[in-house]
Write a protein that holds these residues in place. Structure first.
Motif, PDB file in Angstrom:
ATOM      1  N   VAL A  48      81.234 104.710  -7.809  1.00  0.00           N
ATOM      2  CA  VAL A  48      81.693 105.785  -6.901  1.00  0.00           C
ATOM      3  C   VAL A  48      82.984 105.539  -6.723  1.00  0.00           C
ATOM      4  O   VAL A  48      84.498 106.476  -6.603  1.00  0.00           O
ATOM      5  N   HIS A  49      83.569 104.302  -6.802  1.00  0.00           N
ATOM      6  CA  HIS A  49      84.741 103.440  -6.167  1.00  0.00           C
ATOM      7  C   HIS A  49      86.064 104.738  -7.129  1.00  0.00           C
ATOM      8  O   HIS A  49      87.231 105.123  -6.907  1.00  0.00           O
ATOM      9  N   ARG A  50      85.037 104.864  -8.029  1.00  0.00           N
ATOM     10  CA  ARG A  50      86.405 105.223  -9.922  1.00  0.00           C
ATOM     11  C   ARG A  50      86.408 106.500  -9.352  1.00  0.00           C
ATOM     12  O   ARG A  50      87.928 107.220  -9.878  1.00  0.00           O
ATOM     13  N   ILE A  52      85.434 108.426  -7.015  1.00  0.00           N
ATOM     14  CA  ILE A  52      86.912 108.596  -5.755  1.00  0.00           C
ATOM     15  C   ILE A  52      88.216 108.349  -5.821  1.00  0.00           C
ATOM     16  O   ILE A  52      89.502 109.726  -5.518  1.00  0.00           O
ATOM     17  N   LEU A  53      88.468 107.437  -6.098  1.00  0.00           N
ATOM     18  CA  LEU A  53      90.181 106.941  -7.298  1.00  0.00           C
ATOM     19  C   LEU A  53      90.498 108.320  -8.407  1.00  0.00           C
ATOM     20  O   LEU A  53      91.870 108.974  -8.002  1.00  0.00           O
ATOM     21  N   SER A  56      90.819 111.902  -6.612  1.00  0.00           N
ATOM     22  CA  SER A  56      91.937 111.388  -5.636  1.00  0.00           C
ATOM     23  C   SER A  56      93.680 111.747  -6.169  1.00  0.00           C
ATOM     24  O   SER A  56      94.427 112.201  -5.773  1.00  0.00           O
TER      25      SER A  56
ATOM     26  N   GLY B  41      88.353  95.203  -7.168  1.00  0.00           N
ATOM     27  CA  GLY B  41      88.111  96.104  -8.114  1.00  0.00           C
ATOM     28  C   GLY B  41      87.571  97.391  -7.057  1.00  0.00           C
ATOM     29  O   GLY B  41      88.685  98.697  -7.274  1.00  0.00           O
ATOM     30  N   VAL B  42      87.047  97.157  -6.378  1.00  0.00           N
ATOM     31  CA  VAL B  42      86.510  98.489  -5.934  1.00  0.00           C
ATOM     32  C   VAL B  42      87.272  98.174  -4.587  1.00  0.00           C
ATOM     33  O   VAL B  42      87.392  99.439  -4.219  1.00  0.00           O
ATOM     34  N   ALA B  45      90.164 100.327  -5.554  1.00  0.00           N
ATOM     35  CA  ALA B  45      90.255 101.558  -6.023  1.00  0.00           C
ATOM     36  C   ALA B  45      89.757 102.220  -4.431  1.00  0.00           C
ATOM     37  O   ALA B  45      91.038 103.522  -4.177  1.00  0.00           O
ATOM     38  N   PHE B  46      89.607 101.196  -3.525  1.00  0.00           N
ATOM     39  CA  PHE B  46      89.327 102.448  -2.014  1.00  0.00           C
ATOM     40  C   PHE B  46      90.617 102.221  -1.447  1.00  0.00           C
ATOM     41  O   PHE B  46      91.189 103.870  -0.399  1.00  0.00           O
ATOM     42  N   THR B  48      93.909 101.804  -3.124  1.00  0.00           N
ATOM     43  CA  THR B  48      94.656 103.217  -3.232  1.00  0.00           C
ATOM     44  C   THR B  48      94.628 104.346  -2.925  1.00  0.00           C
ATOM     45  O   THR B  48      94.614 105.436  -2.569  1.00  0.00           O
ATOM     46  N   SER B  49      92.896 105.252  -3.466  1.00  0.00           N
ATOM     47  CA  SER B  49      92.450 106.586  -2.789  1.00  0.00           C
ATOM     48  C   SER B  49      92.686 106.633  -1.517  1.00  0.00           C
ATOM     49  O   SER B  49      93.501 107.543  -0.947  1.00  0.00           O
ATOM     50  N   LEU B  52      96.955 106.669  -0.995  1.00  0.00           N
ATOM     51  CA  LEU B  52      97.357 108.147  -1.908  1.00  0.00           C
ATOM     52  C   LEU B  52      96.742 109.978  -1.124  1.00  0.00           C
ATOM     53  O   LEU B  52      97.383 110.469  -0.808  1.00  0.00           O
ATOM     54  N   TRP B  53      95.821 109.194   0.084  1.00  0.00           N
ATOM     55  CA  TRP B  53      95.565 110.876   0.461  1.00  0.00           C
ATOM     56  C   TRP B  53      96.487 111.041   1.991  1.00  0.00           C
ATOM     57  O   TRP B  53      96.759 111.594   2.566  1.00  0.00           O
TER      58      TRP B  53
END
Lengths: 110, 82
Positions: A48-50, A52-53, A56, B41-42, B45-46, B48-49, B52-53
Motif C-alpha cells: 500500500v505504501h508503494r 500511495i507513493l 502521489s 522502505g515503508v 515511501a510514506f 516521501t509521499s 510530496l503532498w
C-alpha cells in the motif's frame, strides 16, 4: 532556466484536483498494482505504501504538467489575438444579411 | 583448434580454483526473506509521499497568492487611484 517563465505566474493556477493530476495519479496507482501483479503479490492488498507513493508522484506531476500546458496555450492565444488585432482588414465581419433580402419576392398565385 | 582450447584451459586453471587459495570478501549474498516488512522502505515511501503532498499544497497556495497579488496590482495600475 526555471520550469516556467515569470509571466506564467500571472495566469490562474490550476486547482489541486485537475484532470491531469487525476489521470496521472490513477496511472501511478495502476503501475503499483501492475508491479504487485508481476511480483506475484496480492494485487490490491500488498505494498500500500508503494501504491500511495506512485499515485502521489503521478498527482504532483499532473499538476505541473497542467500548469505548463496552460501557459503554452495562453501564449499561443495571446499571439493569435494580437495578430488579429493588428490586421483588422483581414478579419472583417461579414455583412449581416437581413431576412427580407434573403427570401424571394412573394407573388401569390390565386 | 586444439592450441587455443588448451591455452584457454591453462588460463582458467592458472587463476586458481576457489578451493585452492582461501579468498576473503566483504560482500555476502543472502537470500531475501519476505517474512518481515521492509520497514525502512515503508517509512521512506510514506515520508516521501507526505513530503510530496506538502510540497504540492505549498506550491499551490503560493501560486494562488501570487496570481491574486498580480491581479490586484494590474487593477490598481489600470484604473489608477480613482
Amino acid at each position: 532556466m526555471a520550469f516556467l517563465p515569470d509571466e506564467a505566474r500571472s495566469l490562474p493556477p490550476p486547482p489541486i484536483v485537475n484532470k491531469a493530476s487525476v489521470w496521472l495519479g490513477l496511472t501511478g496507482w495502476v503501475a503499483a498494482l501492475l508491479d504487485n501483479g508481476f511480483a506475484h503479490r496480492p494485487v490490491l492488498r500488498a505494498g500500500v505504501h508503494r501504491q500511495i507513493l506512485f499515485a502521489s508522484v503521478g498527482w504532483v506531476a499532473g499538476y505541473f504538467l497542467v500548469k505548463h500546458a496552460e501557459y503554452v496555450h495562453a501564449k499561443v492565444d495571446r499571439e493569435l489575438l494580437d495578430y488579429v488585432r493588428r490586421h483588422p482588414e483581414d478579419f472583417k465581419e461579414a455583412e449581416k444579411k437581413r431576412i427580407g433580402e434573403l427570401l424571394e419576392d412573394f407573388n401569390p398565385v390565386r | 583448434m586444439a592450441a587455443p582450447l588448451s591455452a584457454a584451459r591453462w588460463l582458467r586453471l592458472a587463476g586458481g580454483r576457489p578451493g585452492l587459495a582461501s579468498t576473503r570478501s566483504v560482500f555476502v549474498a543472502r537470500k531475501r526473506t519476505y517474512e518481515q516488512p521492509n520497514w525502512f522502505g515503508v517509512g521512506l515511501a510514506f515520508t516521501t509521499s507526505a513530503a510530496l503532498w506538502a510540497f504540492l499544497f505549498k506550491q499551490h497556495n503560493e501560486d494562488v497568492m501570487e496570481y491574486e497579488r498580480r491581479k490586484q496590482e494590474k487593477q490598481h495600475k489600470c484604473t489608477g487611484c480613482s
